[in-house]
Structures are given as C-alpha cells and as structure tokens.
Motif scaffolding. Structure first.
Motif, mmCIF file in Angstrom:
data_model
loop_
_atom_site.group_PDB
_atom_site.id
_atom_site.type_symbol
_atom_site.label_atom_id
_atom_site.label_comp_id
_atom_site.label_asym_id
_atom_site.label_seq_id
_atom_site.Cartn_x
_atom_site.Cartn_y
_atom_site.Cartn_z
ATOM 1 N N PRO A 30 -7.198 20.494 -16.942
ATOM 2 C CA PRO A 30 -5.929 21.004 -17.465
ATOM 3 C C PRO A 30 -6.012 22.413 -18.064
ATOM 4 C CG PRO A 30 -6.831 19.302 -18.898
ATOM 5 C CD PRO A 30 -7.667 19.301 -17.657
ATOM 6 N N ILE A 31 -7.228 22.862 -18.361
ATOM 7 C CA ILE A 31 -7.365 24.201 -18.950
ATOM 8 C C ILE A 31 -7.095 25.277 -17.904
ATOM 9 C CG2 ILE A 31 -8.968 25.782 -20.118
ATOM 10 C CD1 ILE A 31 -10.332 23.219 -21.225
ATOM 11 N N ILE A 32 -7.574 25.066 -16.690
ATOM 12 C CA ILE A 32 -7.411 26.109 -15.678
ATOM 13 C C ILE A 32 -6.600 25.669 -14.459
ATOM 14 C CG2 ILE A 32 -9.515 27.379 -16.284
ATOM 15 C CD1 ILE A 32 -10.856 25.959 -13.842
ATOM 16 N N GLU A 33 -6.301 24.376 -14.352
ATOM 17 C CA GLU A 33 -5.624 23.899 -13.139
ATOM 18 C C GLU A 33 -4.301 23.206 -13.447
ATOM 19 O OE1 GLU A 33 -9.430 22.883 -10.222
ATOM 20 O OE2 GLU A 33 -8.868 21.440 -11.750
ATOM 21 N N GLU A 34 -3.442 23.173 -12.447
ATOM 22 C CA GLU A 34 -2.253 22.339 -12.545
ATOM 23 C C GLU A 34 -2.203 21.441 -11.309
ATOM 24 O OE1 GLU A 34 0.548 25.395 -13.349
ATOM 25 O OE2 GLU A 34 0.557 26.160 -11.294
ATOM 26 N N TYR A 35 -1.449 20.371 -11.420
ATOM 27 C CA TYR A 35 -1.427 19.422 -10.312
ATOM 28 C C TYR A 35 -0.013 18.929 -10.035
ATOM 29 C CZ TYR A 35 -1.217 16.046 -14.145
ATOM 30 O OH TYR A 35 -0.843 15.367 -15.270
ATOM 31 N N SER A 36 0.165 18.450 -8.822
ATOM 32 C CA SER A 36 1.411 17.780 -8.468
ATOM 33 C C SER A 36 1.046 16.752 -7.408
ATOM 34 C CB SER A 36 2.433 18.778 -7.924
ATOM 35 O OG SER A 36 1.955 19.376 -6.748
ATOM 36 N N PHE A 37 1.931 15.807 -7.172
ATOM 37 C CA PHE A 37 1.626 14.826 -6.124
ATOM 38 C C PHE A 37 2.898 14.319 -5.472
ATOM 39 C CE2 PHE A 37 1.260 12.636 -10.291
ATOM 40 C CZ PHE A 37 2.335 11.769 -10.202
ATOM 41 N N VAL A 38 2.740 13.826 -4.272
ATOM 42 C CA VAL A 38 3.846 13.156 -3.590
ATOM 43 C C VAL A 38 3.355 11.779 -3.147
ATOM 44 C CG1 VAL A 38 5.022 15.231 -2.773
ATOM 45 C CG2 VAL A 38 3.240 14.221 -1.366
ATOM 46 N N ILE A 39 4.261 10.828 -3.177
ATOM 47 C CA ILE A 39 3.925 9.466 -2.765
ATOM 48 C C ILE A 39 4.663 9.169 -1.468
ATOM 49 C CG2 ILE A 39 4.079 7.022 -3.391
ATOM 50 C CD1 ILE A 39 4.033 7.955 -6.339
ATOM 51 N N LYS A 40 3.916 8.684 -0.480
ATOM 52 C CA LYS A 40 4.509 8.366 0.816
ATOM 53 C C LYS A 40 4.337 6.892 1.095
ATOM 54 C CE LYS A 40 3.195 12.943 2.343
ATOM 55 N NZ LYS A 40 2.471 13.781 3.293
ATOM 56 N N GLU A 41 5.387 6.237 1.482
ATOM 57 C CA GLU A 41 5.249 4.825 1.814
ATOM 58 C C GLU A 41 4.605 4.664 3.185
ATOM 59 O OE1 GLU A 41 8.754 2.105 0.163
ATOM 60 O OE2 GLU A 41 8.852 4.240 -0.286
ATOM 61 N N GLU A 42 3.766 3.631 3.295
ATOM 62 C CA GLU A 42 3.042 3.461 4.567
ATOM 63 C C GLU A 42 3.954 2.908 5.648
ATOM 64 O OE1 GLU A 42 -0.888 1.035 5.337
ATOM 65 O OE2 GLU A 42 -1.252 2.887 4.248
ATOM 66 N N MET A 75 0.845 -1.206 0.000
ATOM 67 C CA MET A 75 0.000 0.000 0.000
ATOM 68 C C MET A 75 0.876 1.250 0.000
ATOM 69 S SD MET A 75 -3.348 -0.487 0.220
ATOM 70 C CE MET A 75 -4.605 -1.643 0.771
ATOM 71 N N LEU A 76 0.489 2.189 -0.824
ATOM 72 C CA LEU A 76 1.185 3.471 -0.843
ATOM 73 C C LEU A 76 0.159 4.567 -0.597
ATOM 74 C CD1 LEU A 76 3.392 3.046 -4.048
ATOM 75 C CD2 LEU A 76 4.223 3.103 -1.715
ATOM 76 N N ASN A 77 0.589 5.603 0.118
ATOM 77 C CA ASN A 77 -0.275 6.758 0.293
ATOM 78 C C ASN A 77 0.212 7.888 -0.591
ATOM 79 O OD1 ASN A 77 -2.097 5.836 2.285
ATOM 80 N ND2 ASN A 77 -0.432 5.939 3.778
ATOM 81 N N ALA A 78 -0.717 8.566 -1.236
ATOM 82 C CA ALA A 78 -0.328 9.685 -2.089
ATOM 83 C C ALA A 78 -1.141 10.918 -1.726
ATOM 84 C CB ALA A 78 -0.550 9.324 -3.547
ATOM 85 N N GLU A 79 -0.517 12.061 -1.900
ATOM 86 C CA GLU A 79 -1.244 13.324 -1.746
ATOM 87 C C GLU A 79 -1.162 14.061 -3.064
ATOM 88 O OE1 GLU A 79 0.014 15.681 1.563
ATOM 89 O OE2 GLU A 79 -0.734 14.234 3.014
ATOM 90 N N ILE A 80 -2.318 14.444 -3.577
ATOM 91 C CA ILE A 80 -2.385 15.171 -4.841
ATOM 92 C C ILE A 80 -2.811 16.605 -4.544
ATOM 93 C CG2 ILE A 80 -3.532 15.290 -7.092
ATOM 94 C CD1 ILE A 80 -4.021 12.249 -6.810
ATOM 95 N N TYR A 81 -2.075 17.544 -5.123
ATOM 96 C CA TYR A 81 -2.391 18.955 -4.924
ATOM 97 C C TYR A 81 -2.855 19.536 -6.250
ATOM 98 C CZ TYR A 81 0.870 17.726 -1.243
ATOM 99 O OH TYR A 81 1.506 17.077 -0.216
ATOM 100 N N VAL A 82 -4.067 20.053 -6.273
ATOM 101 C CA VAL A 82 -4.601 20.658 -7.498
ATOM 102 C C VAL A 82 -4.805 22.141 -7.236
ATOM 103 C CG1 VAL A 82 -6.476 20.622 -9.180
ATOM 104 C CG2 VAL A 82 -5.776 18.500 -8.069
ATOM 105 N N THR A 83 -4.152 22.961 -8.042
ATOM 106 C CA THR A 83 -4.264 24.413 -7.836
ATOM 107 C C THR A 83 -4.645 25.093 -9.141
ATOM 108 O OG1 THR A 83 -1.900 24.576 -8.251
ATOM 109 C CG2 THR A 83 -2.593 24.559 -5.956
ATOM 110 N N LEU A 84 -5.261 26.240 -9.019
ATOM 111 C CA LEU A 84 -5.570 27.038 -10.203
ATOM 112 C C LEU A 84 -4.271 27.575 -10.798
ATOM 113 C CD1 LEU A 84 -8.641 29.062 -8.927
ATOM 114 C CD2 LEU A 84 -8.655 27.459 -10.825
ATOM 115 N N LYS A 85 -4.212 27.665 -12.111
ATOM 116 C CA LYS A 85 -3.047 28.274 -12.745
ATOM 117 C C LYS A 85 -2.921 29.728 -12.304
ATOM 118 C CE LYS A 85 -2.919 25.420 -16.887
ATOM 119 N NZ LYS A 85 -3.186 25.341 -18.335
ATOM 120 N N LYS A 86 -1.704 30.216 -12.322
ATOM 121 C CA LYS A 86 -1.419 31.581 -11.856
ATOM 122 C C LYS A 86 -2.285 32.639 -12.550
ATOM 123 C CE LYS A 86 2.190 31.976 -8.903
ATOM 124 N NZ LYS A 86 3.549 31.477 -8.981
#
Lengths: 82, 82
Positions: free
Chosen positions: A70-82, A1-12
């Motif tokens: 993708p038109i108005i947002e960008e995303y990034s994520f980090v993966i954390k091991e449990e 099992m892996l835990n991930a956090e996804i961050y979705v933000t509006l483009k600048k």
C-alpha cells in the motif's frame, strides 16, 4: 466458482524504471508513439465462492495483506462469473 | 492520445511456480478459497495515436516483438480513450 482478475500498479508518484526500460526498448524497435509505459502485475484467481459480495471482501483482504504494497502500489479487481 | 492496457499471461499448459507460491501464501493467511492463482504482467501504455485501428496495429507489434514470449505466453489488450 468465481474468477477474479487483480491489477496491481505502482502509484503515479512512484518511479517505474522497468516501464522506462520497456519504453526505450519500444522506441528502439520503432514504436516512437509509446509516450509512457508503466508496468504492473496481473493476478488471476479462481475462488471457491459463490457470492460476489463475499468474493469482493476476500479479494480486498488478499490485496491488503499480500498482493499489493500500500505504500507504493494501488490495486483494483474485477470479478467474472464462470 | 490513447491509453492501452496489455495483459500478458502464461499459457494454460505452462507451469506457474510464482502463482503457486502466492496460492500457498494466501492459504496460510486463511484464504483457503483461492483455488488457482496465475501470475501475469500488466503493461499500461500511453500512445500518441488518435486512430484506434492504428493503435491496435501498433500494440500487436509491441506484444509480438517485445512484451510477450509467444512460446509460453499469450496476450490481450484493451484501448481506452483519454
């Protein structure tokens, strides 16, 4: 099992009325030091995958297909091991 | 100037229908490996403060007073120097 956090933000370049409202609210609460506020989404996902590379691929797909616009947002994520 | 990211998430014991809906949507898109999905909020703030300790104090206040509902939510933040 892996835990991930996804961050979705509006483009600048995209206006963020919700962030602006929060900024004004913070100012009226006395937090004048808040110069810019931008709202985003946080998605925490537990993945039934062991391989980090594979998890990255799946997360990319999830973001592209569903979680971010993708038109108005960008995303990034980090993966954390449990 | 300091940049901060605030993460507001529902407490573990609180039901998250939005996260559940996303999980089901991911499954129907073929991402069956998503075992749990929890939605949260991400607030990005630019602070006109130089001192990290001071910034921490202000962010604590913002979270307690406005950004998080302590009954159902918990929060954390990271401060990044510009």
């Amino acid at each position: 099992m892996l835990n991930a956090e996804i961050y979705v933000t509006l483009k600048k370049t995209v206006a963020d009325p919700q962030g602006l409202t929060i900024k004004h609210a913070l100012h009226s609460l006395g937090h004048k030091e808040a110069k810019e506020v931008r709202m985003g989404k946080l998605v925490k996902i537990t993945l039934d995958i062991k391989d980090k590379k594979q998890a990255e691929k799946e997360l990319e797909g999830m973001c592209r297909k569903l979680l971010a616009n993708p038109i108005i947002e960008e995303y990034s994520f980090v993966i954390k091991e449990e």
